[in-house]
Design a protein around this motif. Sequence first.
Motif, PDB file in Angstrom:
ATOM      1  N   LYS A  73       0.831  -1.210   0.000  1.00 47.07           N
ATOM      2  CA  LYS A  73       0.000   0.000   0.000  1.00 47.07           C
ATOM      3  C   LYS A  73       0.863   1.257   0.000  1.00 47.07           C
ATOM      4  O   LYS A  73       0.596   2.213  -0.734  1.00 47.07           O
ATOM      5  CB  LYS A  73      -0.935   0.008   1.209  1.00 47.07           C
ATOM      6  N   LEU A  74       1.899   1.269   0.833  1.00 43.30           N
ATOM      7  CA  LEU A  74       2.786   2.435   0.895  1.00 43.30           C
ATOM      8  C   LEU A  74       3.487   2.667  -0.441  1.00 43.30           C
ATOM      9  O   LEU A  74       3.591   3.806  -0.911  1.00 43.30           O
ATOM     10  CB  LEU A  74       3.821   2.255   2.009  1.00 43.30           C
ATOM     11  N   ASP A  75       3.979   1.599  -1.062  1.00 39.13           N
ATOM     12  CA  ASP A  75       4.646   1.740  -2.356  1.00 39.13           C
ATOM     13  C   ASP A  75       3.704   2.286  -3.418  1.00 39.13           C
ATOM     14  O   ASP A  75       4.075   3.169  -4.198  1.00 39.13           O
ATOM     15  CB  ASP A  75       5.218   0.390  -2.822  1.00 39.13           C
ATOM     16  N   GLU A  76       2.479   1.782  -3.448  1.00 43.10           N
ATOM     17  CA  GLU A  76       1.515   2.247  -4.448  1.00 43.10           C
ATOM     18  C   GLU A  76       1.164   3.722  -4.226  1.00 43.10           C
ATOM     19  O   GLU A  76       1.127   4.513  -5.177  1.00 43.10           O
ATOM     20  CB  GLU A  76       0.249   1.388  -4.422  1.00 43.10           C
ATOM     21  N   GLU A  77       0.912   4.102  -2.976  1.00 41.93           N
ATOM     22  CA  GLU A  77       0.611   5.508  -2.667  1.00 41.93           C
ATOM     23  C   GLU A  77       1.793   6.409  -3.034  1.00 41.93           C
ATOM     24  O   GLU A  77       1.610   7.505  -3.571  1.00 41.93           O
ATOM     25  CB  GLU A  77       0.276   5.675  -1.186  1.00 41.93           C
ATOM     26  N   MET A  78       3.007   5.950  -2.748  1.00 43.98           N
ATOM     27  CA  MET A  78       4.210   6.730  -3.062  1.00 43.98           C
ATOM     28  C   MET A  78       4.355   6.900  -4.574  1.00 43.98           C
ATOM     29  O   MET A  78       4.642   8.001  -5.052  1.00 43.98           O
ATOM     30  CB  MET A  78       5.445   6.035  -2.496  1.00 43.98           C
ATOM     31  N   ARG A  79       4.132   5.833  -5.325  1.00 43.86           N
ATOM     32  CA  ARG A  79       4.215   5.926  -6.791  1.00 43.86           C
ATOM     33  C   ARG A  79       3.204   6.936  -7.341  1.00 43.86           C
ATOM     34  O   ARG A  79       3.531   7.726  -8.225  1.00 43.86           O
ATOM     35  CB  ARG A  79       3.986   4.555  -7.419  1.00 43.86           C
ATOM     36  N   LEU A  80       1.974   6.894  -6.836  1.00 36.88           N
ATOM     37  CA  LEU A  80       0.943   7.828  -7.303  1.00 36.88           C
ATOM     38  C   LEU A  80       1.319   9.271  -6.990  1.00 36.88           C
ATOM     39  O   LEU A  80       1.154  10.163  -7.835  1.00 36.88           O
ATOM     40  CB  LEU A  80      -0.407   7.482  -6.677  1.00 36.88           C
ATOM     41  N   LEU A  81       1.808   9.507  -5.800  1.00 37.77           N
ATOM     42  CA  LEU A  81       2.218  10.865  -5.423  1.00 37.77           C
ATOM     43  C   LEU A  81       3.383  11.351  -6.290  1.00 37.77           C
ATOM     44  O   LEU A  81       3.353  12.461  -6.817  1.00 37.77           O
ATOM     45  CB  LEU A  81       2.611  10.901  -3.941  1.00 37.77           C
ATOM     46  N   LEU A  82       4.388  10.526  -6.449  1.00 37.17           N
ATOM     47  CA  LEU A  82       5.563  10.923  -7.221  1.00 37.17           C
ATOM     48  C   LEU A  82       5.224  11.149  -8.694  1.00 37.17           C
ATOM     49  O   LEU A  82       5.787  12.047  -9.337  1.00 37.17           O
ATOM     50  CB  LEU A  82       6.664   9.879  -7.078  1.00 37.17           C
ATOM     51  N   LYS A  83       4.315  10.354  -9.225  1.00 37.62           N
ATOM     52  CA  LYS A  83       3.922  10.480 -10.625  1.00 37.62           C
ATOM     53  C   LYS A  83       3.361  11.875 -10.916  1.00 37.62           C
ATOM     54  O   LYS A  83       3.565  12.420 -11.996  1.00 37.62           O
ATOM     55  CB  LYS A  83       2.890   9.401 -10.971  1.00 37.62           C
ATOM     56  N   LYS A  84       2.659  12.468  -9.944  1.00 43.52           N
ATOM     57  CA  LYS A  84       2.109  13.822 -10.114  1.00 43.52           C
ATOM     58  C   LYS A  84       3.203  14.834 -10.445  1.00 43.52           C
ATOM     59  O   LYS A  84       2.956  15.846 -11.088  1.00 43.52           O
ATOM     60  CB  LYS A  84       1.386  14.266  -8.841  1.00 43.52           C
ATOM     61  N   TYR A  85       4.434  14.569 -10.004  1.00 44.84           N
ATOM     62  CA  TYR A  85       5.548  15.505 -10.194  1.00 44.84           C
ATOM     63  C   TYR A  85       6.573  14.966 -11.194  1.00 44.84           C
ATOM     64  O   TYR A  85       7.689  15.466 -11.269  1.00 44.84           O
ATOM     65  CB  TYR A  85       6.212  15.790  -8.844  1.00 44.84           C
ATOM     66  N   ASP A  86       6.191  13.947 -11.944  1.00 45.82           N
ATOM     67  CA  ASP A  86       7.058  13.303 -12.929  1.00 45.82           C
ATOM     68  C   ASP A  86       8.357  12.800 -12.278  1.00 45.82           C
ATOM     69  O   ASP A  86       9.447  12.931 -12.826  1.00 45.82           O
ATOM     70  CB  ASP A  86       7.377  14.262 -14.096  1.00 45.82           C
ATOM     71  N   VAL A  87       8.197  12.253 -11.087  1.00 42.78           N
ATOM     72  CA  VAL A  87       9.319  11.657 -10.360  1.00 42.78           C
ATOM     73  C   VAL A  87       9.090  10.150 -10.346  1.00 42.78           C
ATOM     74  O   VAL A  87       7.959   9.681 -10.192  1.00 42.78           O
ATOM     75  CB  VAL A  87       9.393  12.199  -8.901  1.00 42.78           C
ATOM     76  N   HIS A  88      10.159   9.391 -10.525  1.00 44.24           N
ATOM     77  CA  HIS A  88      10.053   7.940 -10.622  1.00 44.24           C
ATOM     78  C   HIS A  88      10.649   7.276  -9.392  1.00 44.24           C
ATOM     79  O   HIS A  88      11.730   7.645  -8.949  1.00 44.24           O
ATOM     80  CB  HIS A  88      10.764   7.447 -11.877  1.00 44.24           C
ATOM     81  N   LEU A  89       9.937   6.299  -8.866  1.00 42.99           N
ATOM     82  CA  LEU A  89      10.424   5.506  -7.741  1.00 42.99           C
ATOM     83  C   LEU A  89      11.309   4.402  -8.305  1.00 42.99           C
ATOM     84  O   LEU A  89      10.819   3.474  -8.947  1.00 42.99           O
ATOM     85  CB  LEU A  89       9.258   4.913  -6.945  1.00 42.99           C
TER      86      LEU A  89
END
Length: 118
Positions: A28-44
């Motif tokens: 869950k944490l990884d998925e939430e982090m990916r969604l947040l980072l995607k908003k700023y064009d940042v890649h996990l």
Amino acid sequence: MKQIAIKKTLTYYFTDSCTTNSGSLDEKLDEEMRLLLKKYDVHLAESCTGYYGLKKFSICNCESCGNVMINRDRNPTGFGGGDSACDFELAVLDGGDYRGQQLCEECLPNSHRWGLHP
């Protein structure tokens, strides 16, 4: 000039063996982090979680400020070295016993073995 920015973020949470074994919170944490980072064009690029027994490693909260610490008076070897030990030291401070309390390196007096030395 184009550059790449690489950011290291360390987090921690206390858990139990049921949550650890299911791995659901990590997912869950990884998925939430990916969604947040995607908003700023940042890649996990990578994410990993290590689990450490609180009692085995003498991990606790500082009784003065609440920082997470390893009581090095009770566990002098800390995490035992290795490649990732320096990463853990950023999130989990050294500490020790002082006048009946477990205190992190920031709260221990400078004269204590594990206190910060100026």
